[in-house]
Design an enzyme around this catalytic site. Sequence first.
Site, PDB file in Angstrom:
ATOM      1  N   ASP A 160      -8.251 -74.256  -6.444  1.00  0.00           N
ATOM      2  CA  ASP A 160      -6.830 -74.119  -6.742  1.00  0.00           C
ATOM      3  C   ASP A 160      -6.474 -75.121  -7.832  1.00  0.00           C
ATOM      4  OD1 ASP A 160      -6.297 -72.102  -4.883  1.00  0.00           O
ATOM      5  OD2 ASP A 160      -5.865 -73.529  -3.292  1.00  0.00           O
ATOM      6  N   ASP A 200      -4.288 -66.055  -5.987  1.00  0.00           N
ATOM      7  CA  ASP A 200      -3.190 -66.150  -5.015  1.00  0.00           C
ATOM      8  C   ASP A 200      -1.928 -65.473  -5.545  1.00  0.00           C
ATOM      9  OD1 ASP A 200      -4.902 -67.714  -3.448  1.00  0.00           O
ATOM     10  OD2 ASP A 200      -4.106 -69.592  -4.245  1.00  0.00           O
TER      11      ASP A 200
END
Length: 172
Positions: free
Chosen positions: A120, A139
């Site tokens: 991330d 995401d």
Amino acid sequence: MFTRPRIEGLGLALLIAVVDRLVKAVMVGPLALRERGLIELLPFFDLRYAENYGVSFGMFTATSVEMRWGLIGMTALIACGVLVWILRETQRGDILGLGLVLGGAVGNIYDRLTFGYVIDYADLNIGEWRPFQIFNLADVAITFGVLILLARSFKSREKPDETGDDTATENA
């Protein structure tokens, strides 16, 4: 079986998975985000390296190899379900929403298989307040895909019958 909308949906899924992989490669490669930790871009958005061993919002964190493979299996099973849904769905908008979900899932599954965690890097913040956990392109694709599916389901609560004649629901 492979109608134009389905091909578009599968193509979108492939595009999302490839772009997600490329962006993550740039983050850990040329930008060296893993080593730097943080790159400040805007007052409300930074690039911040994070390793996500769980799923959304860090839930179900895999603390063992067995749990890691369980997460991989669970997300792969969900991705297979989405693929079957794409192959059965007839509405282009739904197929494109599902393509976003599938592409994001494949991107994150690749990370989990390769690294044991999901990379991330996107940090949306207002000072110290973060409305979201650190996230990635996969995401975002999953989130927008789900929002599209929800919006379309609310919009079309009453669908036309099998013959395509929706006059009965309009006159009711």
